[in-house]
Design a protein around this motif. Sequence first.
Motif, PDB file in Angstrom:
ATOM      1  N   GLU A  74       0.774  -1.541   0.802  1.00 34.31           N
ATOM      2  CA  GLU A  74      -0.188  -0.002  -0.295  1.00 34.31           C
ATOM      3  C   GLU A  74       0.679   1.673   0.002  1.00 34.31           C
ATOM      4  O   GLU A  74       0.667   2.546  -0.618  1.00 34.31           O
ATOM      5  CB  GLU A  74      -1.027   0.317   1.182  1.00 34.31           C
ATOM      6  N   LEU A  75       2.268   1.001   0.219  1.00 38.89           N
ATOM      7  CA  LEU A  75       2.933   2.280   0.051  1.00 38.89           C
ATOM      8  C   LEU A  75       3.923   2.518  -1.023  1.00 38.89           C
ATOM      9  O   LEU A  75       4.306   3.283  -0.969  1.00 38.89           O
ATOM     10  CB  LEU A  75       4.175   2.052   1.521  1.00 38.89           C
ATOM     11  N   GLU A  76       3.376   2.026  -1.794  1.00 34.50           N
ATOM     12  CA  GLU A  76       3.882   2.483  -3.236  1.00 34.50           C
ATOM     13  C   GLU A  76       3.074   3.189  -3.400  1.00 34.50           C
ATOM     14  O   GLU A  76       2.025   3.797  -3.509  1.00 34.50           O
ATOM     15  CB  GLU A  76       3.534   1.338  -4.196  1.00 34.50           C
ATOM     16  N   HIS A  77       4.137   4.067  -5.152  1.00 39.97           N
ATOM     17  CA  HIS A  77       4.025   5.453  -5.181  1.00 39.97           C
ATOM     18  C   HIS A  77       2.130   4.994  -6.125  1.00 39.97           C
ATOM     19  O   HIS A  77       1.456   6.207  -5.756  1.00 39.97           O
ATOM     20  CB  HIS A  77       4.947   5.814  -5.334  1.00 39.97           C
ATOM     21  N   SER A  78       2.129   4.404  -6.551  1.00 40.75           N
ATOM     22  CA  SER A  78       0.684   3.945  -7.431  1.00 40.75           C
ATOM     23  C   SER A  78      -0.260   3.780  -6.505  1.00 40.75           C
ATOM     24  O   SER A  78      -1.855   4.272  -7.159  1.00 40.75           O
ATOM     25  CB  SER A  78       1.188   2.568  -8.146  1.00 40.75           C
ATOM     26  N   ASN A  79       0.254   3.674  -5.623  1.00 35.87           N
ATOM     27  CA  ASN A  79      -1.304   3.195  -4.387  1.00 35.87           C
ATOM     28  C   ASN A  79      -1.339   4.847  -2.920  1.00 35.87           C
ATOM     29  O   ASN A  79      -2.284   5.478  -3.274  1.00 35.87           O
ATOM     30  CB  ASN A  79      -1.188   2.563  -3.459  1.00 35.87           C
ATOM     31  N   GLN A  80      -0.184   5.015  -3.277  1.00 37.59           N
ATOM     32  CA  GLN A  80      -0.278   6.699  -2.806  1.00 37.59           C
ATOM     33  C   GLN A  80      -1.543   8.069  -3.012  1.00 37.59           C
ATOM     34  O   GLN A  80      -1.427   8.456  -2.705  1.00 37.59           O
ATOM     35  CB  GLN A  80       1.175   7.218  -1.986  1.00 37.59           C
ATOM     36  N   VAL A  81      -0.723   7.820  -4.606  1.00 28.91           N
ATOM     37  CA  VAL A  81      -1.226   9.274  -5.224  1.00 28.91           C
ATOM     38  C   VAL A  81      -2.396   8.998  -5.391  1.00 28.91           C
ATOM     39  O   VAL A  81      -3.124   9.985  -5.583  1.00 28.91           O
ATOM     40  CB  VAL A  81      -0.577   9.036  -6.967  1.00 28.91           C
ATOM     41  N   ASN A  82      -3.275   7.868  -5.215  1.00 31.42           N
ATOM     42  CA  ASN A  82      -5.062   7.680  -5.389  1.00 31.42           C
ATOM     43  C   ASN A  82      -5.483   7.814  -4.264  1.00 31.42           C
ATOM     44  O   ASN A  82      -6.528   7.804  -4.103  1.00 31.42           O
ATOM     45  CB  ASN A  82      -5.507   6.739  -5.872  1.00 31.42           C
ATOM     46  N   LEU A  83      -4.456   8.912  -2.956  1.00 33.74           N
ATOM     47  CA  LEU A  83      -5.342   8.591  -1.895  1.00 33.74           C
ATOM     48  C   LEU A  83      -6.138   9.696  -1.726  1.00 33.74           C
ATOM     49  O   LEU A  83      -6.089  11.010  -2.162  1.00 33.74           O
ATOM     50  CB  LEU A  83      -4.027   8.212  -0.485  1.00 33.74           C
ATOM     51  N   PRO A  84      -7.455   9.667  -1.371  1.00 30.56           N
ATOM     52  CA  PRO A  84      -8.431  10.888  -0.644  1.00 30.56           C
ATOM     53  C   PRO A  84      -7.775  12.056  -0.108  1.00 30.56           C
ATOM     54  O   PRO A  84      -7.229  11.767   0.973  1.00 30.56           O
ATOM     55  CB  PRO A  84      -9.488   9.941  -0.847  1.00 30.56           C
ATOM     56  N   LYS A 172     -12.426  22.136  -1.008  1.00 37.17           N
ATOM     57  CA  LYS A 172     -13.601  22.100  -2.309  1.00 37.17           C
ATOM     58  C   LYS A 172     -13.725  20.014  -2.580  1.00 37.17           C
ATOM     59  O   LYS A 172     -14.342  19.582  -2.548  1.00 37.17           O
ATOM     60  CB  LYS A 172     -14.329  22.433  -3.246  1.00 37.17           C
ATOM     61  N   ASP A 173     -12.719  20.013  -2.969  1.00 37.85           N
ATOM     62  CA  ASP A 173     -12.152  18.515  -3.197  1.00 37.85           C
ATOM     63  C   ASP A 173     -11.876  17.529  -1.729  1.00 37.85           C
ATOM     64  O   ASP A 173     -11.488  16.240  -1.775  1.00 37.85           O
ATOM     65  CB  ASP A 173     -10.635  18.675  -3.999  1.00 37.85           C
ATOM     66  N   SER A 174     -12.440  18.016  -0.496  1.00 38.44           N
ATOM     67  CA  SER A 174     -11.613  17.149   0.625  1.00 38.44           C
ATOM     68  C   SER A 174     -12.659  16.199   0.223  1.00 38.44           C
ATOM     69  O   SER A 174     -13.828  16.199   0.503  1.00 38.44           O
ATOM     70  CB  SER A 174     -11.621  17.510   1.789  1.00 38.44           C
ATOM     71  N   LYS A 175     -12.244  14.646   0.607  1.00 37.59           N
ATOM     72  CA  LYS A 175     -13.466  13.276   0.543  1.00 37.59           C
ATOM     73  C   LYS A 175     -13.930  13.226   2.151  1.00 37.59           C
ATOM     74  O   LYS A 175     -14.428  12.848   2.349  1.00 37.59           O
ATOM     75  CB  LYS A 175     -13.060  12.453  -0.266  1.00 37.59           C
ATOM     76  N   ALA A 193      -4.900   5.101   8.592  1.00 37.04           N
ATOM     77  CA  ALA A 193      -5.699   3.988   9.611  1.00 37.04           C
ATOM     78  C   ALA A 193      -6.983   4.292   9.427  1.00 37.04           C
ATOM     79  O   ALA A 193      -8.209   2.980   8.776  1.00 37.04           O
ATOM     80  CB  ALA A 193      -5.260   3.777  10.736  1.00 37.04           C
ATOM     81  N   LEU A 194      -7.503   5.293   9.928  1.00 38.31           N
ATOM     82  CA  LEU A 194      -8.719   6.231   9.644  1.00 38.31           C
ATOM     83  C   LEU A 194      -9.081   6.354   8.589  1.00 38.31           C
ATOM     84  O   LEU A 194     -10.803   5.446   7.791  1.00 38.31           O
ATOM     85  CB  LEU A 194      -9.332   7.640  10.366  1.00 38.31           C
ATOM     86  N   THR A 195      -8.432   6.658   6.897  1.00 38.58           N
ATOM     87  CA  THR A 195      -9.217   7.055   6.169  1.00 38.58           C
ATOM     88  C   THR A 195      -9.284   5.523   4.965  1.00 38.58           C
ATOM     89  O   THR A 195     -10.075   5.481   4.566  1.00 38.58           O
ATOM     90  CB  THR A 195      -7.964   7.486   5.162  1.00 38.58           C
ATOM     91  N   ALA A 196      -8.533   4.704   5.020  1.00 40.58           N
ATOM     92  CA  ALA A 196      -8.587   3.201   5.063  1.00 40.58           C
ATOM     93  C   ALA A 196      -9.316   2.527   5.723  1.00 40.58           C
ATOM     94  O   ALA A 196     -10.464   1.660   3.956  1.00 40.58           O
ATOM     95  CB  ALA A 196      -7.286   2.321   5.208  1.00 40.58           C
ATOM     96  N   GLU A 197      -9.956   2.428   6.904  1.00 41.56           N
ATOM     97  CA  GLU A 197     -11.458   2.539   7.455  1.00 41.56           C
ATOM     98  C   GLU A 197     -12.437   2.530   6.431  1.00 41.56           C
ATOM     99  O   GLU A 197     -13.298   2.285   6.045  1.00 41.56           O
ATOM    100  CB  GLU A 197     -11.389   2.393   8.426  1.00 41.56           C
ATOM    101  N   MET A 198     -12.197   3.733   5.790  1.00 46.85           N
ATOM    102  CA  MET A 198     -13.233   4.642   5.259  1.00 46.85           C
ATOM    103  C   MET A 198     -13.607   4.064   4.262  1.00 46.85           C
ATOM    104  O   MET A 198     -14.428   4.032   3.668  1.00 46.85           O
ATOM    105  CB  MET A 198     -13.302   6.012   5.556  1.00 46.85           C
ATOM    106  N   GLU A 199     -12.729   4.024   3.573  1.00 48.77           N
ATOM    107  CA  GLU A 199     -12.281   3.505   1.876  1.00 48.77           C
ATOM    108  C   GLU A 199     -12.682   1.586   1.737  1.00 48.77           C
ATOM    109  O   GLU A 199     -13.710   2.069   1.016  1.00 48.77           O
ATOM    110  CB  GLU A 199     -11.156   3.538   1.514  1.00 48.77           C
ATOM    111  N   LYS A 200     -12.382   1.937   3.073  1.00 44.28           N
ATOM    112  CA  LYS A 200     -12.807  -0.297   3.054  1.00 44.28           C
ATOM    113  C   LYS A 200     -14.893  -0.207   2.539  1.00 44.28           C
ATOM    114  O   LYS A 200     -15.072  -1.224   1.679  1.00 44.28           O
ATOM    115  CB  LYS A 200     -12.424  -0.973   4.026  1.00 44.28           C
ATOM    116  N   ASN A 201     -14.591   0.757   3.637  1.00 42.87           N
ATOM    117  CA  ASN A 201     -16.428   0.367   4.736  1.00 42.87           C
ATOM    118  C   ASN A 201     -16.889   1.635   3.862  1.00 42.87           C
ATOM    119  O   ASN A 201     -17.292   2.861   4.955  1.00 42.87           O
ATOM    120  CB  ASN A 201     -16.765  -0.168   5.709  1.00 42.87           C
ATOM    121  N   PRO A 202     -17.786   1.761   2.695  1.00 46.20           N
ATOM    122  CA  PRO A 202     -18.244   3.430   2.629  1.00 46.20           C
ATOM    123  C   PRO A 202     -19.897   3.271   3.682  1.00 46.20           C
ATOM    124  O   PRO A 202     -20.122   4.222   3.397  1.00 46.20           O
ATOM    125  CB  PRO A 202     -18.801   3.520   1.033  1.00 46.20           C
TER     126      PRO A 202
END
Length: 543
Positions: A74-84, A172-175, A193-202
Motif C-alpha cells: 500500500e506504500l507504493e507510489h501508485s497507491n499513494q497518489v490515489n489516496l483521497p 472543495k475536493d476533500s473527501k 488508518a482511519l481513511t483506509a477503513e472509510m475507503e474499505k467500507n462506504p
Amino acid sequence: MAALESLDSFLFSASRAFLSPFSVFVQIQGCLICLVLAFGWACAAYVRNKEIKRMKNELRRGNTFGFLCHDINELEHSNQVNLPRVTVVMPLKGFGEHNLHNWKSQITSLYGGPIEFLFLVESTEDPAYHAVSRLIKDYQDELDAKIIVAGYSTTCSQKIHNQLVGAEKMHKDSKYILFLDDDVRLHPGSIGALTAEMEKNPEIFIQTGYPLDLPSGSLGSYCIYEYHMPCSMGFATGGRTFFLWGGCMMVSSFNILNGALTLHFFFPDILRSQMHADDFRNDNYGVVSELRDGGYSDDMTLAAISGAHKKLITSPPVAVFPHPLSSDLSFSRYWNYLRKQTFVLESYVSKVNRIMNRALFSVHCYFSWGFVAPYVMAVIHVAASLRMRYGSYSIEDETLISGGWLFVGCLAICTAIELLSMWNLTRIEVHLCNLLSPEAPPLSLATYNWCLVFVAMLVDNFLYPISALRSHFTQSINWSGIIYYLKDGKIYKIDRGNDIGPKYSDLSGKNLHGKRGSPPKVSFISSLARTLVQWRQPKKYDV
C-alpha cells in the motif's frame, strides 16, 4: 470511655444491619459490578492485543512499516497518489504544557495523500493563536496548514462553532474531514488508518477513537483516568460501536446518492460543496439549527442522531491515543471536569434523546453509588470485628457479626480481579501506543500508582451522582472561562469575559487568556524521512 462504648454499639448495630437481606443484595451487587467491569476490560484488552499480534506478525514477515498499514504494498507510489484528500479541523482554546507536542504529532502525520490542517480559534487574543502561528511558520514549506479566526459563538458551544466554521472553509475536493481536539496525540499512521477503513467500507458514517489517559500523579488526574476507563470498553470493539468521542471524529464529506439526506442531516456545512446552496441557506431538514442553534455537545448530539437514523459508527483497534494530563491538575479542576461530563446529559436534540439521557443519568448514578456502598459496609464490618476482638465482648456477640467477613473477603477478591483487569488493559494499550509511535519516547506503566487508582474509583463513583444532580438543578456550567446556560436541552445564554472562570483550563492546564497552494508533491519515503528527523529533534515530553 462512654464515647468509645457508644462507638462500639454503633459499629455492632451497623454491622448486624448490613447482614439484612437488602444489605446482602447491595454487597453482592457491588461484587458483580466489579466482575462485570473486569470482564469488559478483558474483552477490550483482547481486541487491542489482536492488533499488537498483527503488527508483530507483519514485522516478522518483513513489513517494518506495520505501524502504518497492514500491507506494505500500500506504500507504493501508485497507491499513494490515489489516496483521497483529507481535511483536519482542530478547534483550539488556550495553550498548555502538552499542546505543542500534540500539534506536532498531528501535522507530522505520515499520511501519503493530500491533506490540509485548519486550526480554529475564537480570536487573535487566544494564546493558542500565537503559538500555532509560530508552528505553522516553522513548517510552512512542508504542509498545507492555516489558522482561522472563527469569532465568538453566540448560540452554541464555542467548539461546535469552530468546527462548523472549519467545515465551511475546508478544501472543495476533500473527501473526508477529521475533527480533532487539541489535546489529542496522534500516531504517524492514525490518519491513514482511519481513511483506509472509510475507503474499505462506504457504509461507515463516522469513525472515532478514544484517549489513553496518562495520569500526572495527582488524585484528580487519577480520577479522570478512572472515569474514562469504563467508557473505553465501548471504543475497543474493533468495529461497530454506539459511542462517539468528540476528540476524534472522521466524517465523509461526499454523499452517496441514496444517502444524501442523511449525511446532510449530520453536518450540513461538510456537504456544502455537494448539496445545493439553497439547501444550506434555507436550513432544509432543520439540520443547521440542531448543532448551531443551541448545540452544546458535538459527540452526544451526533451519536443521538446516528442512533435515530441507524447509521454506522466504528472505532478501529488502532484508534487509541495517548492523552497526557496536566502536571498540576488539582482536585477542584477534576471536579469541574466531572461537572462538565454530567452537564452533557442535560443537553438533547429530541424527546427520545432526552429520555435516553435521563435513563443514562439514572443508571449511572445508581451503579456509581451501588459500587461505593459495599466498601462502606466492608469498612463497618472490619471496624466492628476489630473492636470485638480487642474489646471485652462475649464470643456469642463475636459470632453474631462474623458473617460480615465473608462479604469483605468476596469484595476484596472481586476488587483485586477488577484492578488486575484494568492494569492489563492499560498495559496493552500502552504497548500498542508504543508500537504505533516507534519514534516517540516510550510510554510506561511504571508511573501509575494503583493505590491511588483504587482511591480514585471510590471518589469518582461517590461524586458522580452529586455532580449529576447539581448539573440537573443548575443547568449551567463554567468551562474554559465561558458559562453556558441550558433551557430545554439547548444553550440559550452564554457569558464570557476575562473575569469569568479560572485563568487555566480544568483538564489540560492551558492558559486561557492570553497564498495557500496544493501540498508539495513529494515521495512517501521523503515524507517519512523528513518526519523522522523532525521527531528526533529534542522536545518537551511529559508523561
